[in-house]
Design a protein around this motif. Sequence first.
Motif, PDB file in Angstrom:
ATOM      1  N   TRP A   1       0.811  -1.216   0.000  1.00 32.45           N
ATOM      2  CA  TRP A   1       0.000   0.000   0.000  1.00 32.45           C
ATOM      3  C   TRP A   1       0.849   1.273   0.000  1.00 32.45           C
ATOM      4  N   THR A   2       1.960   1.273   0.722  1.00 35.42           N
ATOM      5  CA  THR A   2       2.732   2.513   0.846  1.00 35.42           C
ATOM      6  C   THR A   2       3.701   2.739  -0.307  1.00 35.42           C
ATOM      7  N   GLU A   3       4.220   1.655  -0.876  1.00 38.21           N
ATOM      8  CA  GLU A   3       5.144   1.770  -2.011  1.00 38.21           C
ATOM      9  C   GLU A   3       4.770   0.731  -3.071  1.00 38.21           C
ATOM     10  N   PRO A   4       3.713   1.008  -3.846  1.00 40.69           N
ATOM     11  CA  PRO A   4       3.247   0.017  -4.828  1.00 40.69           C
ATOM     12  C   PRO A   4       4.339  -0.428  -5.816  1.00 40.69           C
ATOM     13  N   GLN A   5       5.198   0.489  -6.224  1.00 39.70           N
ATOM     14  CA  GLN A   5       6.263   0.106  -7.164  1.00 39.70           C
ATOM     15  C   GLN A   5       7.233  -0.873  -6.506  1.00 39.70           C
ATOM     16  N   SER A   6       7.563  -0.623  -5.244  1.00 36.61           N
ATOM     17  CA  SER A   6       8.433  -1.559  -4.518  1.00 36.61           C
ATOM     18  C   SER A   6       7.757  -2.918  -4.373  1.00 36.61           C
ATOM     19  N   TRP A   7       6.462  -2.897  -4.079  1.00 35.06           N
ATOM     20  CA  TRP A   7       5.725  -4.155  -3.953  1.00 35.06           C
ATOM     21  C   TRP A   7       5.771  -4.938  -5.264  1.00 35.06           C
ATOM     22  N   HIS A   8       5.570  -4.270  -6.383  1.00 38.85           N
ATOM     23  CA  HIS A   8       5.597  -4.982  -7.674  1.00 38.85           C
ATOM     24  C   HIS A   8       6.985  -5.564  -7.947  1.00 38.85           C
ATOM     25  N   SER A   9       8.022  -4.828  -7.570  1.00 41.34           N
ATOM     26  CA  SER A   9       9.385  -5.352  -7.717  1.00 41.34           C
ATOM     27  C   SER A   9       9.584  -6.576  -6.826  1.00 41.34           C
ATOM     28  N   LEU A  10       9.137  -6.472  -5.584  1.00 44.62           N
ATOM     29  CA  LEU A  10       9.285  -7.582  -4.647  1.00 44.62           C
ATOM     30  C   LEU A  10       8.493  -8.797  -5.114  1.00 44.62           C
ATOM     31  N   ARG A  11       7.299  -8.563  -5.580  1.00 40.26           N
ATOM     32  CA  ARG A  11       6.479  -9.676  -6.069  1.00 40.26           C
ATOM     33  C   ARG A  11       7.192 -10.399  -7.212  1.00 40.26           C
ATOM     34  N   SER A  12       7.827  -9.640  -8.073  1.00 34.39           N
ATOM     35  CA  SER A  12       8.605 -10.222  -9.170  1.00 34.39           C
ATOM     36  C   SER A  12       9.766 -11.062  -8.639  1.00 34.39           C
ATOM     37  N   VAL A  13      10.474 -10.522  -7.658  1.00 31.12           N
ATOM     38  CA  VAL A  13      11.595 -11.257  -7.065  1.00 31.12           C
ATOM     39  C   VAL A  13      11.094 -12.557  -6.447  1.00 31.12           C
ATOM     40  N   PHE A  14      10.006 -12.501  -5.695  1.00 32.84           N
ATOM     41  CA  PHE A  14       9.454 -13.710  -5.094  1.00 32.84           C
ATOM     42  C   PHE A  14       9.042 -14.724  -6.169  1.00 32.84           C
ATOM     43  N   SER A  15       8.378 -14.270  -7.206  1.00 31.96           N
ATOM     44  CA  SER A  15       7.941 -15.172  -8.284  1.00 31.96           C
ATOM     45  C   SER A  15       9.132 -15.822  -8.975  1.00 31.96           C
ATOM     46  N   GLU A  16      10.159 -15.024  -9.237  1.00 30.10           N
ATOM     47  CA  GLU A  16      11.364 -15.563  -9.879  1.00 30.10           C
ATOM     48  C   GLU A  16      12.059 -16.576  -8.981  1.00 30.10           C
ATOM     49  N   ALA A  17      12.101 -16.306  -7.681  1.00 28.76           N
ATOM     50  CA  ALA A  17      12.731 -17.248  -6.754  1.00 28.76           C
ATOM     51  C   ALA A  17      11.965 -18.569  -6.740  1.00 28.76           C
ATOM     52  N   CYS A  18      10.643 -18.495  -6.714  1.00 32.40           N
ATOM     53  CA  CYS A  18       9.838 -19.723  -6.737  1.00 32.40           C
ATOM     54  C   CYS A  18      10.071 -20.488  -8.037  1.00 32.40           C
ATOM     55  N   SER A  19      10.163 -19.780  -9.142  1.00 24.29           N
ATOM     56  CA  SER A  19      10.439 -20.429 -10.427  1.00 24.29           C
ATOM     57  C   SER A  19      11.824 -21.070 -10.435  1.00 24.29           C
ATOM     58  N   HIS A  20      12.791 -20.371  -9.856  1.00 25.60           N
ATOM     59  CA  HIS A  20      14.159 -20.894  -9.791  1.00 25.60           C
ATOM     60  C   HIS A  20      14.209 -22.246  -9.086  1.00 25.60           C
ATOM     61  N   TRP A  21      13.498 -22.370  -7.980  1.00 23.31           N
ATOM     62  CA  TRP A  21      13.542 -23.589  -7.175  1.00 23.31           C
ATOM     63  C   TRP A  21      12.518 -24.638  -7.617  1.00 23.31           C
TER      64      TRP A  21
END
Length: 161
Positions: free
Chosen positions: A102-122
């Motif tokens: 809610w406070t930093e939507p752009q940061s959240w979208h970046s983090l969501r991408s990092v989490f998704s990529e990490a899940c894909s990696h493993w």
Amino acid sequence: MSGLAALLAGRRLPGVYVWKSNAAGADVAHAAEKARWTPFVVDGRSAATKGAFLHTVATACAFPTWFAHNWDALADCLADLSWAPAERGYLVVYDGWGMLAWTEPQSWHSLRSVFSEACSHWADTSTPMAVLLRGPGPADDLQALAQQVAAFGGNWDQFVR
């Protein structure tokens, strides 16, 4: 079977999910450990900025000293995890994810991408990764992890093999 139990038993594909649960972080970590997953419980309820989140996740995951507190370094750490070996998988529980979203939507979208990529990696390894987002957050296209944990009174032994 609860969503968490199904995930830990390998009956639900690992990924990034919204998870509605009132279970204490320590109980979730215990359930993951019992199922031979390596858990990381990230308390993001007071992490309203990128910097605060990166500090919080670095502490919760015991990242190495070389962690540079940026999204690329987070992605590198989540793809490595050599300092935190897992037998069956990695579980990241991110409590209070809505604070950053809610406070930093752009940061959240970046983090969501990092989490998704990490899940894909493993995903194609013997130690997949799942990220569970707990607490309120903005309406998004995130999939929910169906769960009934509270109905079982916290008796985790019946959930894991």
